[in-house]
Scaffold this motif. Structure first.
Motif, PDB file in Angstrom:
ATOM      1  N   UNK A 188       0.826  -1.198   0.000  1.00  0.00           N
ATOM      2  CA  UNK A 188       0.000   0.000   0.000  1.00  0.00           C
ATOM      3  C   UNK A 188       0.869   1.261   0.000  1.00  0.00           C
ATOM      4  N   UNK A 189       1.947   1.253   0.787  1.00  0.00           N
ATOM      5  CA  UNK A 189       2.837   2.415   0.838  1.00  0.00           C
ATOM      6  C   UNK A 189       3.528   2.652  -0.500  1.00  0.00           C
ATOM      7  N   UNK A 190       3.941   1.575  -1.144  1.00  0.00           N
ATOM      8  CA  UNK A 190       4.577   1.708  -2.456  1.00  0.00           C
ATOM      9  C   UNK A 190       3.585   2.267  -3.467  1.00  0.00           C
ATOM     10  N   UNK A 191       2.346   1.792  -3.412  1.00  0.00           N
ATOM     11  CA  UNK A 191       1.326   2.266  -4.349  1.00  0.00           C
ATOM     12  C   UNK A 191       0.972   3.725  -4.099  1.00  0.00           C
ATOM     13  N   UNK A 192       0.948   4.131  -2.828  1.00  0.00           N
ATOM     14  CA  UNK A 192       0.515   5.487  -2.483  1.00  0.00           C
ATOM     15  C   UNK A 192       1.620   6.530  -2.639  1.00  0.00           C
ATOM     16  N   UNK A 193       2.796   6.244  -2.074  1.00  0.00           N
ATOM     17  CA  UNK A 193       3.851   7.268  -2.047  1.00  0.00           C
ATOM     18  C   UNK A 193       5.165   6.795  -2.647  1.00  0.00           C
ATOM     19  N   UNK A 194       5.214   5.575  -3.154  1.00  0.00           N
ATOM     20  CA  UNK A 194       6.428   5.089  -3.798  1.00  0.00           C
ATOM     21  C   UNK A 194       7.419   4.427  -2.874  1.00  0.00           C
ATOM     22  N   UNK A 195       7.079   4.260  -1.599  1.00  0.00           N
ATOM     23  CA  UNK A 195       7.993   3.643  -0.652  1.00  0.00           C
ATOM     24  C   UNK A 195       7.593   3.957   0.769  1.00  0.00           C
TER      25      UNK A 195
END
Length: 240
Positions: free
Chosen positions: A209-216
């Protein structure tokens, strides 16, 4: 010992000796002691729970939960709140989500998420007191902080001005596999596979989810990982 004191000072409100200015190398090494700090926090919680087990379980659970929040200063709860606001209010836009995460105020979504998480923790702690089982309270903080190390090793840090930026410049990723592995083995040996599986599934979801939302990852994501993994561990343990 300076690296351990730095980790303890950052992750808790427990007083530590003044060790002077921290060298960048020591700052990076301090992350390796995060699970050890979690073990200390867990020990305090388990001892408090054992001392309160003879009284009303609801009151005891409330006191243990209050101690859990106070000893960490709500640091990780703040990260979870920021992520909740950003995930909903960011509308999938990376820059908007990052701006929301920097905003110190909390919206209604953050409040709801925090209330639900604390309610789950409270109910699980009450179940631990009723059954006089303290191992989940001891190990949940360990696994929660090991989750930070796992994210540090596996996921890009996307906030160059964040609190963890300088630490990650000197972070010994190769050495981090040992405290991660030790935490996982200890959790499996003492708690069995259901709490460990629950923690792993929650962490995988958060990372994706973090990768999808903010890239990392950001520091807020690290804080959210601690809270979500801790809650997953004690909730799963309550059903065993």
């Amino acid at each position: 010992m300076q690296a351990f004191w730095l980790a303890l000072q950052f992750l808790t409100r427990i007083p530590v000796p003044d060790t002077g200015p921290a060298a960048p190398r020591r700052l990076g090494q301090s992350a390796l002691y995060y699970p050890a700090v979690g073990l200390l926090v867990g020990l305090l919680l388990a001892l408090l729970a054992a001392a309160l087990a003879g009284g009303p379980h609801l009151v005891g659970a409330a006191l243990v939960l209050a101690a859990w929040v106070l000893v960490t200063g709500g640091l990780h709860l703040d990260g979870l709140a920021d992520c909740a606001d950003a995930w909903v209010g960011g509308y999938g836009d990376r820059e908007r989500s990052l701006r929301i995460m920097k905003d110190p105020s909390s919206g209604p979504i953050a409040v709801c998420v925090l209330l639900l998480l604390l309610l789950l923790k409270f109910a699980a702690i009450e179940a631990m007191l009723a059954e006089q089982r303290y191992a989940p309270l001891l190990l949940a903080p360990v696994l929660g902080r090991a989750a930070i190390l796992l994210l540090m090793c596996s996921t890009a840090y996307v906030n160059p001005h964040g609190l963890a930026a300088k630490l990650l410049e000197q972070f010994p990723a190769d050495a981090a596999r040992w405290p991660i592995a030790a935490s996982a083995v200890l959790g499996w040996a003492v708690l069995g596979w259901p709490p460990l599986l629950a923690a792993g599934l929650v962490l995988v979801w958060l990372r994706r989810s973090a990768i999808a939302r903010v890239g990392g990852c950001t520091g807020d994501v690290y804080g959210a990982a601690v809270e979500l993994v801790e809650t997953a561990v004690i909730t799963a343990a309550a059903f065993q």
